[in-house]
Design a protein around this motif. Structure first.
Motif, short mmCIF file in Angstrom:
data_model
loop_
_atom_site.label_atom_id
_atom_site.label_comp_id
_atom_site.label_asym_id
_atom_site.label_seq_id
_atom_site.Cartn_x
_atom_site.Cartn_y
_atom_site.Cartn_z
N ARG A 1 -2.89 43.80 -23.27
CA ARG A 1 -3.80 43.83 -24.42
C ARG A 1 -5.21 43.44 -24.00
O ARG A 1 -6.20 44.07 -24.42
CB ARG A 1 -3.28 42.88 -25.50
N SER A 2 -5.34 42.41 -23.16
CA SER A 2 -6.65 41.98 -22.69
C SER A 2 -7.33 43.10 -21.90
O SER A 2 -8.54 43.34 -22.05
CB SER A 2 -6.51 40.73 -21.81
N ILE A 3 -6.56 43.78 -21.07
CA ILE A 3 -7.12 44.88 -20.28
C ILE A 3 -7.57 46.02 -21.18
O ILE A 3 -8.67 46.57 -21.02
CB ILE A 3 -6.09 45.36 -19.25
N ALA A 4 -6.72 46.39 -22.14
CA ALA A 4 -7.09 47.46 -23.07
C ALA A 4 -8.38 47.13 -23.82
O ALA A 4 -9.20 48.01 -24.08
CB ALA A 4 -5.95 47.71 -24.05
N LEU A 5 -8.55 45.86 -24.13
CA LEU A 5 -9.71 45.43 -24.91
C LEU A 5 -10.99 45.36 -24.09
O LEU A 5 -12.09 45.61 -24.60
CB LEU A 5 -9.44 44.06 -25.53
N THR A 6 -10.89 45.06 -22.78
CA THR A 6 -12.09 44.70 -22.02
C THR A 6 -12.45 45.61 -20.86
O THR A 6 -13.49 45.41 -20.24
CB THR A 6 -11.95 43.27 -21.46
N HIS A 7 -11.65 46.62 -20.55
CA HIS A 7 -11.94 47.38 -19.33
C HIS A 7 -13.11 48.35 -19.50
O HIS A 7 -13.55 48.96 -18.52
CB HIS A 7 -10.70 48.11 -18.83
N HIS A 8 -13.63 48.50 -20.74
CA HIS A 8 -14.84 49.31 -20.94
C HIS A 8 -16.09 48.44 -21.10
O HIS A 8 -17.17 48.96 -21.38
CB HIS A 8 -14.69 50.23 -22.15
N GLU A 9 -15.94 47.13 -20.95
CA GLU A 9 -17.11 46.27 -20.90
C GLU A 9 -17.83 46.47 -19.57
O GLU A 9 -17.23 46.91 -18.58
CB GLU A 9 -16.70 44.80 -21.06
N LYS A 10 -19.12 46.16 -19.54
CA LYS A 10 -19.91 46.34 -18.32
C LYS A 10 -20.55 45.03 -17.90
O LYS A 10 -20.89 44.19 -18.74
CB LYS A 10 -20.98 47.41 -18.52
N TRP A 11 -20.73 44.88 -16.61
CA TRP A 11 -21.26 43.64 -16.04
C TRP A 11 -22.59 43.24 -16.67
O TRP A 11 -22.87 42.07 -16.88
CB TRP A 11 -21.41 43.81 -14.53
N GLU B 1 -19.06 37.26 -16.06
CA GLU B 1 -17.72 36.68 -16.03
C GLU B 1 -17.18 36.36 -17.42
O GLU B 1 -16.07 35.82 -17.54
CB GLU B 1 -17.72 35.43 -15.14
N GLN B 2 -17.93 36.72 -18.48
CA GLN B 2 -17.33 36.71 -19.82
C GLN B 2 -16.20 37.73 -19.90
O GLN B 2 -15.27 37.58 -20.69
CB GLN B 2 -18.38 37.05 -20.88
N ILE B 3 -16.32 38.77 -19.10
CA ILE B 3 -15.29 39.81 -19.06
C ILE B 3 -14.13 39.28 -18.23
O ILE B 3 -14.33 38.86 -17.08
CB ILE B 3 -15.82 41.10 -18.42
N PRO B 4 -12.91 39.25 -18.73
CA PRO B 4 -11.78 38.77 -17.94
C PRO B 4 -11.67 39.52 -16.61
O PRO B 4 -11.98 40.72 -16.52
CB PRO B 4 -10.57 39.05 -18.84
N LEU B 5 -11.24 38.82 -15.58
CA LEU B 5 -11.14 39.41 -14.25
C LEU B 5 -10.29 40.67 -14.26
O LEU B 5 -10.65 41.67 -13.62
CB LEU B 5 -10.56 38.38 -13.27
N ALA B 6 -9.18 40.65 -14.98
CA ALA B 6 -8.31 41.82 -15.01
C ALA B 6 -9.04 43.03 -15.58
O ALA B 6 -8.89 44.16 -15.09
CB ALA B 6 -7.05 41.53 -15.82
N GLY B 7 -9.86 42.82 -16.62
CA GLY B 7 -10.63 43.91 -17.20
C GLY B 7 -11.65 44.46 -16.22
O GLY B 7 -11.87 45.67 -16.12
N ARG B 8 -12.30 43.57 -15.45
CA ARG B 8 -13.29 44.00 -14.46
C ARG B 8 -12.62 44.80 -13.33
O ARG B 8 -13.17 45.78 -12.83
CB ARG B 8 -14.01 42.79 -13.87
N ILE B 9 -11.44 44.35 -12.91
CA ILE B 9 -10.72 45.06 -11.85
C ILE B 9 -10.29 46.43 -12.31
O ILE B 9 -10.48 47.45 -11.61
CB ILE B 9 -9.50 44.22 -11.40
N VAL B 10 -9.70 46.51 -13.51
CA VAL B 10 -9.20 47.78 -14.01
C VAL B 10 -10.34 48.76 -14.26
O VAL B 10 -10.19 49.97 -14.08
CB VAL B 10 -8.33 47.57 -15.27
N GLY C 1 -6.81 43.09 -6.86
CA GLY C 1 -6.39 41.75 -7.25
C GLY C 1 -6.05 40.89 -6.04
O GLY C 1 -6.47 39.73 -5.94
N LYS C 2 -5.29 41.45 -5.10
CA LYS C 2 -4.95 40.71 -3.89
C LYS C 2 -6.21 40.40 -3.08
O LYS C 2 -6.34 39.30 -2.53
CB LYS C 2 -3.98 41.52 -3.05
#
Length: 354
Positions: A259-269, A281-290, A190-191
Motif C-alpha cells: 500500500r505504501s509503495i502504491a501510494l508513494t512511487h509517483h512522488e518525486k525527489w 526522504e519524506q518519500i518512503p525508501l520503498a517508494g523511491r526504490i520502486v 534494496g540490497k
C-alpha cells in the motif's frame, strides 16, 4: 521391568539421543545401563560439558541432569539451557538425591519437566523418559505443522498479490513481465542500499502491486499513445487512489508495504510528484526504490504504442533526473547495478508483442 514400561528397542540409526549429566561415574553407569538398550546416550561429567553438548549441531532430545555437581550446579545448567533459544525447549529431567519438596519446586520453577530421586528405579526412569520424549516429539510435530501451514498461507497470499499485480499490468503490458522484472530490480536496489535479505525479499514481493489501481483506469486513457489532455492526466493519476483502496488497511506487513509503495512511487525527489507532493526522504525508501525500478523497466521495454529506448538514452535520462525525479543516491546505485538489471531483463524477456 515389564512390557508396559519398556520402550521398544529401535534401530540404532533411528534412536533418540539422551544426555546424562552427573559428576559420579557410578551414577552414569547405572543410568547408561538402563537407557542404552533403547536410546543413544551421551554423557557429561560437569555443567560446562553438558552445555557444550546441548548447544552442538546435534543436540540431545532429552537431558537427565544431576543437581549437586562441582562447578556449575544442575540448577545453573538448567537456567542456562532455558535462557537460550537453541536449547530452551529440550526437556530436562532432574535426577538427584535431593528429594525435598522445596528442591523439586525449585527445579520446576527453573523449567524442568520431571524429577527423579536417587537411587533410581529402572522402570520409573524408562517410563518418565518415554513419556517426555513422546510429549516433546508431539510438540515439535505440531509446531512443524503450524509452521508449514503458515508458510502455505504466506505463499498463497504472495501468489494472489503477484497475480493481481500481473492482472493490472496486462492493461498496458500484454506479457505481464513488467512486474516481475521491476520487482527484481527493486530487490537489487534494496540490497545495494543496505537492506537485509528479509527486507529486500519483502520489497520484491510487495513491488508488483505498485500500479494495481490501473484496473480502474479506462483503456482509452491508459493506452493512449499521445499526450494526455489535462482531464485525462487527472484521470490517470487516480490509479494511485484506486490502488490504495484496493489494498486497504491490513495487519499484514506485506500488504502494508504494498500500500505504501502504491501510494508513494509517483512522488518525486524535488516534490513535484503526486499525489501528496512529498519530497526527499519524506518519500518512503520503498517508494523511491520502486520509482526507479518501474521507470527503468518501462523505458527499456517495447509497448504497442512505443519502442524500447536504448540503454544509453535511459541512463542519460536518469542522470538528468538525478536529484529531481529520483533519489540521487539511488540513481548512483542503480547505475552500478546495470549489468544485473540487464541479466534480469534477459531472464524475463517479454513474449512477442502484437
Amino acid at each position: 521391568m515389564n512390557a508396559t514400561t519398556d520402550p521398544t528397542p529401535a534401530k540404532s540409526d533411528d534412536r533418540q539421543t539422551l544426555l546424562v549429566v552427573d559428576d559420579t561415574p557410578d551414577n552414569i553407569d547405572v543410568l547408561g545401563g538402563i537407557l542404552r538398550p533403547y536410546y543413544k546416550v551421551k554423557v557429561a561429567i560437569n555443567g560446562e560439558k553438558a552445555l557444550a553438548l546441548a548447544k552442538s549441531a546435534t543436540p540431545p532430545d532429552l537431558i537427565l541432569l544431576d543437581i549437586m555437581m562441582p562447578g556449575m550446579s544442575g540448577y545453573e545448567v538448567c537456567a542456562e539451557l532455558k535462557a537460550h533459544l537453541s536449547t530452551r525447549r529440550i526437556p530436562v529431567i532432574f535426577c538427584t538425591a535431593m528429594g525435598e519438596v522445596e528442591d523439586e519446586r525449585k527445579g520446576f520453577d527453573l523449567g524442568c519437566v520431571d524429577y527423579i530421586t536417587k537411587p533410581v528405579s529402572a522402570p520409573l526412569v524408562l517410563a518418565r523418559v518415554r513419556t517426555h520424549l513422546t510429549l516433546y516429539q508431539t510438540e515439535r510435530e505440531l509446531e512443524r505443522q503450524v509452521a508449514e501451514r503458515t508458510a502455505e498461507l504466506g505463499d498463497t497470499r504472495l501468489e494472489i498479490i503477484r497475480c493481481l499485480g500481473k492482472a493490472a499490468e496486462f492493461k498496458d503490458d500484454q506479457t505481464g513481465q513488467h512486474v516481475v522484472r521491476m520487482s527484481h530490480f527493486a530487490r537489487l536496489l534494496g540490497k545495494a542500499c543496505g537492506m537485509t535479505d528479509a527486507d529486500a525479499d519483502l520489497l520484491m514481493s510487495a513491488a508488483p502491486m505498485h500500479d494495481v489501481g490501473k484496473i480502474g483506469i479506462p483503456d482509452s486513457v491508459l493506452k493512449k499513445p499521445g499526450k494526455f489532455e489535462p482531464e485525462e492526466w487527472a484521470q490517470m493519476q487516480r490509479h494511485v487512489d484506486f490502488g490504495v483502496d484496493i489494498l486497504g488497511t491490513h495487519g499484514s506487513e506485506l500488504l502494508r508495504l504494498a500500500r505504501s509503495i502504491a501510494l508513494t512511487h509517483h512522488e518525486k525527489w524535488d516534490g513535484s510528484g503526486y499525489p501528496q507532493g512529498l519530497s526527499g526522504e519524506q518519500i518512503p525508501l520503498a517508494g523511491r526504490i520502486v520509482a526507479i525500478a518501474d521507470v527503468f523497466d518501462a523505458l527499456t521495454s517495447a509497448r504497442p504504442y512505443k519502442p524500447a529506448w536504448p540503454l544509453d538514452k535511459v541512463l542519460a535520462l536518469f542522470q538528468e533526473q538525478r536529484g529531481r525525479h529520483f533519489d540521487p543516491r539511488l540513481v548512483d546505485l542503480m547505475i552500478g547495478l546495470v549489468p544485473q538489471f540487464l541479466e534480469v531483463r534477459q531472464r524475463f524477456t517479454d513474449a512477442a508483442l502484437p
